[in-house]
Design a protein around this motif. Structure first.
Motif, PDB file in Angstrom:
ATOM      1  N   GLY A 119       6.607  10.970  11.496  1.00 43.34           N
ATOM      2  CA  GLY A 119       6.082  10.100  10.323  1.00 43.34           C
ATOM      3  C   GLY A 119       5.199  11.074   9.278  1.00 43.34           C
ATOM      4  N   THR A 120       5.227  12.354   9.626  1.00 39.82           N
ATOM      5  CA  THR A 120       4.351  13.427   8.859  1.00 39.82           C
ATOM      6  C   THR A 120       5.175  13.284   7.250  1.00 39.82           C
ATOM      7  OG1 THR A 120       3.818  14.677  10.553  1.00 39.82           O
ATOM      8  CG2 THR A 120       3.452  15.494   8.354  1.00 39.82           C
ATOM      9  N   ASP A 157      12.472  43.020   4.429  1.00 35.73           N
ATOM     10  CA  ASP A 157      12.257  42.556   2.767  1.00 35.73           C
ATOM     11  C   ASP A 157      13.114  41.335   2.544  1.00 35.73           C
ATOM     12  OD1 ASP A 157      10.297  44.385   2.778  1.00 35.73           O
ATOM     13  OD2 ASP A 157      11.582  45.977   1.868  1.00 35.73           O
ATOM     14  N   ILE A 158      12.623  40.470   1.731  1.00 28.84           N
ATOM     15  CA  ILE A 158      13.473  39.258   1.285  1.00 28.84           C
ATOM     16  C   ILE A 158      13.258  39.436  -0.356  1.00 28.84           C
ATOM     17  CG2 ILE A 158      13.152  38.047   3.323  1.00 28.84           C
ATOM     18  CD1 ILE A 158      10.725  36.380   1.641  1.00 28.84           C
ATOM     19  N   VAL A 159      14.261  38.508  -0.734  1.00 29.70           N
ATOM     20  CA  VAL A 159      14.139  38.455  -2.365  1.00 29.70           C
ATOM     21  C   VAL A 159      13.518  36.964  -2.482  1.00 29.70           C
ATOM     22  CG1 VAL A 159      15.495  38.263  -4.542  1.00 29.70           C
ATOM     23  CG2 VAL A 159      16.250  39.535  -2.245  1.00 29.70           C
ATOM     24  N   PRO A 160      12.110  37.031  -2.969  1.00 34.42           N
ATOM     25  CA  PRO A 160      11.326  35.812  -3.221  1.00 34.42           C
ATOM     26  C   PRO A 160      12.032  34.810  -4.110  1.00 34.42           C
ATOM     27  CG  PRO A 160       9.936  37.750  -3.441  1.00 34.42           C
ATOM     28  CD  PRO A 160      11.269  38.228  -3.283  1.00 34.42           C
ATOM     29  N   ASP A 161      12.741  35.435  -5.167  1.00 36.12           N
ATOM     30  CA  ASP A 161      13.250  34.410  -6.271  1.00 36.12           C
ATOM     31  C   ASP A 161      14.451  33.631  -5.710  1.00 36.12           C
ATOM     32  OD1 ASP A 161      11.032  35.190  -8.027  1.00 36.12           O
ATOM     33  OD2 ASP A 161      12.464  36.514  -9.041  1.00 36.12           O
ATOM     34  N   ALA A 162      15.238  34.337  -4.607  1.00 42.17           N
ATOM     35  CA  ALA A 162      16.238  33.455  -4.018  1.00 42.17           C
ATOM     36  C   ALA A 162      15.810  32.858  -2.610  1.00 42.17           C
ATOM     37  CB  ALA A 162      17.358  34.622  -3.552  1.00 42.17           C
ATOM     38  N   CYS A 163      14.762  32.501  -2.542  1.00 40.05           N
ATOM     39  CA  CYS A 163      14.461  31.701  -1.443  1.00 40.05           C
ATOM     40  C   CYS A 163      14.271  30.375  -1.564  1.00 40.05           C
ATOM     41  CB  CYS A 163      13.069  32.376  -0.626  1.00 40.05           C
ATOM     42  SG  CYS A 163      13.436  34.173  -0.063  1.00 40.05           S
ATOM     43  N   SER A 164      14.218  29.556  -0.740  1.00 38.74           N
ATOM     44  CA  SER A 164      14.192  28.112  -0.819  1.00 38.74           C
ATOM     45  C   SER A 164      13.786  27.269   0.445  1.00 38.74           C
ATOM     46  CB  SER A 164      15.592  27.312  -1.401  1.00 38.74           C
ATOM     47  OG  SER A 164      16.321  27.419  -0.348  1.00 38.74           O
ATOM     48  N   TYR A 165      13.506  26.172   0.154  1.00 44.05           N
ATOM     49  CA  TYR A 165      13.114  25.194   1.359  1.00 44.05           C
ATOM     50  C   TYR A 165      13.558  23.809   1.315  1.00 44.05           C
ATOM     51  CZ  TYR A 165       9.277  23.796  -1.446  1.00 44.05           C
ATOM     52  OH  TYR A 165       8.286  23.304  -2.479  1.00 44.05           O
ATOM     53  N   ARG A 166      13.756  22.985   2.097  1.00 39.22           N
ATOM     54  CA  ARG A 166      14.524  21.678   2.186  1.00 39.22           C
ATOM     55  C   ARG A 166      13.866  20.687   3.087  1.00 39.22           C
ATOM     56  NH1 ARG A 166      20.107  21.767   3.780  1.00 39.22           N
ATOM     57  NH2 ARG A 166      19.383  20.738   5.707  1.00 39.22           N
ATOM     58  N   SER A 167      13.302  19.613   2.546  1.00 38.39           N
ATOM     59  CA  SER A 167      12.668  18.644   3.336  1.00 38.39           C
ATOM     60  C   SER A 167      13.559  17.711   4.050  1.00 38.39           C
ATOM     61  CB  SER A 167      11.482  18.037   2.976  1.00 38.39           C
ATOM     62  OG  SER A 167      10.670  19.015   2.107  1.00 38.39           O
ATOM     63  N   ASN A 168      13.469  17.159   5.399  1.00 38.31           N
ATOM     64  CA  ASN A 168      14.287  16.056   5.766  1.00 38.31           C
ATOM     65  C   ASN A 168      13.140  15.046   6.188  1.00 38.31           C
ATOM     66  OD1 ASN A 168      15.718  14.019   7.253  1.00 38.31           O
ATOM     67  ND2 ASN A 168      17.104  15.776   8.276  1.00 38.31           N
ATOM     68  N   MET A 169      13.027  13.908   5.490  1.00 34.57           N
ATOM     69  CA  MET A 169      12.026  12.854   5.946  1.00 34.57           C
ATOM     70  C   MET A 169      12.090  12.032   7.050  1.00 34.57           C
ATOM     71  SD  MET A 169      10.623  13.787   3.026  1.00 34.57           S
ATOM     72  CE  MET A 169      11.250  14.174   1.463  1.00 34.57           C
ATOM     73  N   GLU A 170      13.651  11.786   7.176  1.00 35.28           N
ATOM     74  CA  GLU A 170      13.971  10.850   8.533  1.00 35.28           C
ATOM     75  C   GLU A 170      13.430  11.749   9.642  1.00 35.28           C
ATOM     76  OE1 GLU A 170      18.008   9.919   8.236  1.00 35.28           O
ATOM     77  OE2 GLU A 170      18.004   8.891   6.281  1.00 35.28           O
TER      78      GLU A 170
END
Length: 192
Positions: A119-120, A157-170
């Protein structure tokens, strides 16, 4: 019988005394007096070097003494409830670390799956993530609690511009995808 014992011990023993019945109150009082007298005797004998010297002092608060009181000061009075905001809730904001996560090396990417309390997540705008060359810092704002996950330093090392995140509300889950700078296998998520 006293003469027989004197042969063995060399002196005459005093005759036995009749037992005196004592009550529990009398025994307690006698014990306290014995302790007090031993304490006083030790103080009289050794003065300032006595083990019980601190018990010799008598503290009295002068009648004209100024007592300063306020929040956080101990004055010997009953506890005082601290003020709360006008809306009736404490003005305290908390930060909690996200400790429930898993990750996988997916070739040129690494995916991190972060599990939040049920529920967060209500809206995707609650989630922010800052990517750096070797780290990321994810924050989820939920009322007066901010859930946070900081991975620093990452295994590579990572490529910051090519990184992403996705939220799943359920499912109250956030998936962070980081793009590797070099296509090498990560055996750990963080560099130790």
């Amino acid at each position: 019988m006293g003469s027989i014992l004197s042969l063995f011990f060399g002196r005459q023993l005093p005759p036995p005394q009749p037992e005196v019945a004592t009550t529990a109150a009398a025994a307690t009082e006698a014990s306290e007096n014995a302790e007090a007298s031993a304490l006083r005797e030790n103080i009289q004998k050794k003065g300032e070097n006595a083990y019980y010297y601190a018990h010799n002092r008598k503290f009295e608060v002068p009648p004209d003494a100024k007592v300063i009181s306020g929040p956080g000061l101990v004055t010997g009075r009953p506890p005082v409830k601290l003020d709360i905001e006008a809306n009736g809730s404490p003005a305290e904001k908390r930060v909690e670390a996200i400790r429930s996560f898993s990750w996988t090396d997916d070739g040129g990417k690494v995916k991190i799956y972060l599990q939040l309390p049920e529920g967060t997540l209500q809206d995707a705008s609650q989630v922010t993530c800052d990517f750096q060359d070797r780290s990321f810092h994810l924050q989820v704002a939920c009322g007066n609690v901010t859930y946070t996950c900081k991975m620093d330093p990452l295994y590579g090392d990572i490529v910051p511009d090519a990184c992403s995140y996705r939220s799943n509300m359920e499912k109250s889950k956030v998936t962070v995808t980081v793009k590797k700078k070099k296509d090498q296998t990560w055996y750990e998520l963080k560099k130790s």
